[in-house]
Design an enzyme around this catalytic site. Structure first.
Site, PDB file in Angstrom:
ATOM      1  N   GLU A   1     -22.824 -16.201  49.616  1.00 21.54           N
ATOM      2  CA  GLU A   1     -23.880 -17.224  49.679  1.00 21.54           C
ATOM      3  C   GLU A   1     -23.540 -18.280  50.726  1.00 21.54           C
ATOM      4  O   GLU A   1     -24.420 -18.732  51.484  1.00 21.54           O
ATOM      5  CB  GLU A   1     -24.053 -17.880  48.305  1.00 21.54           C
TER       6      GLU A   1
ATOM      7  N   THR B   1     -24.758 -22.634  44.969  1.00 19.95           N
ATOM      8  CA  THR B   1     -25.520 -22.806  43.721  1.00 19.95           C
ATOM      9  C   THR B   1     -24.706 -22.573  42.454  1.00 19.95           C
ATOM     10  O   THR B   1     -25.158 -22.899  41.362  1.00 19.95           O
ATOM     11  CB  THR B   1     -26.711 -21.827  43.696  1.00 19.95           C
TER      12      THR B   1
ATOM     13  N   SER C   1     -17.483 -12.703  40.875  1.00 20.90           N
ATOM     14  CA  SER C   1     -18.672 -13.475  40.501  1.00 20.90           C
ATOM     15  C   SER C   1     -18.290 -14.939  40.336  1.00 20.90           C
ATOM     16  O   SER C   1     -17.657 -15.329  39.347  1.00 20.90           O
ATOM     17  CB  SER C   1     -19.250 -12.916  39.198  1.00 20.90           C
ATOM     18  N   SER C   2     -18.675 -15.744  41.307  1.00 21.68           N
ATOM     19  CA  SER C   2     -18.289 -17.163  41.305  1.00 21.68           C
ATOM     20  C   SER C   2     -18.711 -17.849  40.009  1.00 21.68           C
ATOM     21  O   SER C   2     -17.919 -18.536  39.370  1.00 21.68           O
ATOM     22  CB  SER C   2     -18.937 -17.854  42.507  1.00 21.68           C
ATOM     23  N   ASN C   3     -19.965 -17.646  39.602  1.00 19.11           N
ATOM     24  CA  ASN C   3     -20.434 -18.384  38.422  1.00 19.11           C
ATOM     25  C   ASN C   3     -19.702 -17.945  37.158  1.00 19.11           C
ATOM     26  O   ASN C   3     -19.471 -18.757  36.260  1.00 19.11           O
ATOM     27  CB  ASN C   3     -21.954 -18.283  38.286  1.00 19.11           C
TER      28      ASN C   3
ATOM     29  N   SER D   1     -24.849 -12.748  36.312  1.00 20.13           N
ATOM     30  CA  SER D   1     -25.080 -11.399  36.849  1.00 20.13           C
ATOM     31  C   SER D   1     -24.746 -10.297  35.841  1.00 20.13           C
ATOM     32  O   SER D   1     -24.603  -9.132  36.211  1.00 20.13           O
ATOM     33  CB  SER D   1     -24.240 -11.216  38.122  1.00 20.13           C
TER      34      SER D   1
HETATM   35  O1  0O3 Z   1     -22.603 -16.417  43.454  1.00 21.14           O
HETATM   36  P1  0O3 Z   1     -21.946 -15.568  42.401  1.00 21.14           P
HETATM   37  O2  0O3 Z   1     -20.651 -15.009  42.927  1.00 21.14           O
HETATM   38  O3  0O3 Z   1     -21.820 -16.260  41.118  1.00 21.14           O
HETATM   39  O4  0O3 Z   1     -22.932 -14.340  42.245  1.00 21.14           O
HETATM   40  P2  0O3 Z   1     -23.365 -13.398  41.057  1.00 21.14           P
HETATM   41  O5  0O3 Z   1     -22.270 -13.167  40.104  1.00 21.14           O
HETATM   42  O6  0O3 Z   1     -23.962 -12.217  41.711  1.00 21.14           O
HETATM   43  O7  0O3 Z   1     -24.469 -14.200  40.277  1.00 21.14           O
HETATM   44  C1  0O3 Z   1     -25.725 -14.437  40.825  1.00 21.14           C
HETATM   45  C2  0O3 Z   1     -25.733 -15.702  41.609  1.00 21.14           C
HETATM   46  C3  0O3 Z   1     -26.319 -15.593  42.951  1.00 21.14           C
HETATM   47  C4  0O3 Z   1     -26.919 -14.534  43.398  1.00 21.14           C
HETATM   48  C5  0O3 Z   1     -26.250 -16.719  43.882  1.00 21.14           C
HETATM   49  O8  0O3 Z   1     -26.631 -17.885  43.280  1.00 21.14           O
HETATM   50 FE1  SF4 Z   2     -30.648 -18.022  41.523  1.00 20.94          FE
HETATM   51 FE2  SF4 Z   2     -29.283 -17.111  39.476  1.00 20.94          FE
HETATM   52 FE3  SF4 Z   2     -28.049 -17.825  41.695  1.00 20.94          FE
HETATM   53 FE4  SF4 Z   2     -29.098 -19.630  40.111  1.00 20.94          FE
HETATM   54  S1  SF4 Z   2     -27.392 -18.257  39.615  1.00 20.94           S
HETATM   55  S2  SF4 Z   2     -29.294 -19.585  42.334  1.00 20.94           S
HETATM   56  S3  SF4 Z   2     -30.965 -18.595  39.403  1.00 20.94           S
HETATM   57  S4  SF4 Z   2     -29.455 -16.128  41.456  1.00 20.94           S
END
Ligand code: 0O3
Ligand code: SF4
Length: 320
Positions: A133, A171, A229-231, A274
């Site tokens: 991202e 994000t 997966s950052s989140n 995710s």
């Molecule tokens: O950005 P992150 O590594 O958390 O990505 P994931 O695990 O695919 O989760 C979706 C978040 C995203 C697409 C960017 O906000």
């Molecule tokens: Fe979009 Fe989900 Fe990433 Fe939030 S975590 S920016 S809703 S893809």
């Protein structure tokens, strides 16, 4: 020694799992396969989850890291994390049919970057260097953007004009850490411009709020999610900060080590944005088999967000 089964319980975080952006991105690949037939190429993991990627591969998706690896004239889907304008150009040069599964909330940050760059700001993008991202957002205005990864870097980052500085963020960061980083920046640049609304999205904030709520009461928090997966990784950190005695990131139930349960009465359970529900259901089954049958939901927020599919995936009405 394990606690008697009677005292064991699971605190199940809500919200957890798929956010609206991930649900949309996974649907884009499924619909892309239906509309265009296999193989459909996907640039980068559509979302950072091993199970999701494997399932889509089994349906005919082919994951590549760059648009330049896609055969000329084929269909390519861009992942939920977003891509830079240079990647759009590569796809056009190869005459690819590009379907953009970038989450609209990531696109919002891209637009903020374009706007601040147009007004000649130095943009400090709070995020992790090398994350997909961050690469995509930086590519909107590379000559204006500097990545700042935490308060320490905020204390030393150099800018051209201290009165013409703006910040944006990835994000999926820890909301607390971003606040700390912005506080350092504001101290240095009192006229710091902020994004018009939070860049850390609603889903990241809600999942962190839920795990924060249950963390202090949990002897062990299990976070279902993949290592890239950052989140999901942030949820482990937030659980520990909230007071959990231990917190582990697992891709699936078979990664749980029984010894983790020694002396554990309360298990907290959540999953990244995710992560499909089936993986959490498997963990709940595994925990039930090990005496943790009592499940209490800890609800921090309700979510009703939904994003429409990209236009080139929506069947157009036929003219009569
Ligand atoms: O950005 P992150 O590594 O958390 O990505 P994931 O695990 O695919 O989760 C979706 C978040 C995203 C697409 C960017 O906000
Ligand atoms: Fe979009 Fe989900 Fe990433 Fe939030 S975590 S920016 S809703 S893809």
């Amino acid at each position: 020694m394990s606690e008697p089964a009677a005292g064991r319980r699971v605190l199940l975080a809500a919200p957890r799992g798929y956010c609206a952006g991930v649900a949309r991105a996974v649907t884009v690949v499924e619909k892309g396969l239906e509309l265009y037939g296999a193989p459909v190429y996907v640039r980068h993991e559509i979302v950072h989850n091993k199970y999701v990627v494997k399932s889509l591969e089994n349906k005919g998706a082919v994951f590549v890291e760059e648009a330049t690896e896609v055969p000329e004239g084929a269909t390519v889907i861009f992942s939920a994390h977003g891509v830079s304008p240079a990647v759009h150009r590569q796809a056009a040069d190869r005459r690819l049919t590009a379907i953009d599964a970038t989450c609209p909330l990531v696109t919002k940050v891209h637009k903020e970057a374009v706007r601040f760059a147009r007004d000649d700001y130095d943009i400090l993008l709070i995020g992790h260097e090398g994350h997909e991202e961050v690469i995509g957002t930086s590519g909107e205005a590379p000559e204006h953007i500097t990545i700042v990864d935490g308060p320490q870097e905020a204390a030393t980052v150099k800018v051209r004009d201290p009165n013409k500085v703006a910040w944006l963020s990835q994000t999926t960061l820890s909301a607390n850490e971003v606040l700390a980083t912005v506080a350092v920046l504001k101290e240095r640049f009192p006229n710091l411009a902020s994004p018009p609304s939070d860049d850390i999205c609603y889903a990241t904030q809600n999942r962190q709020a839920a795990v924060k709520q249950l963390g202090a009461d949990a002897d062990l928090v299990l976070v279902v999610g993949s290592g890239n997966s950052s989140n999901s990784v942030r949820l482990v950190e937030v659980a520990l900060e909230a007071g959990a005695r231990a917190a582990c990131l697992i891709d699936s139930a078979d990664e749980i080590d029984e010894t983790w349960l020694d002396g554990v009465r309360t298990v907290g359970l959540t999953s990244g944005a995710s992560v499909p529900d089936v993986l959490v259901d498997d963990v709940l089954d595994w925990l039930a088999e090990h005496g943790y049958r009592q499940v209490e939901v800890v609800q921090a927020a309700e979510e009703h967000q939904h994003f429409a599919l990209p236009r080139n995936l929506t069947p157009r009405p036929q003219r009569t």
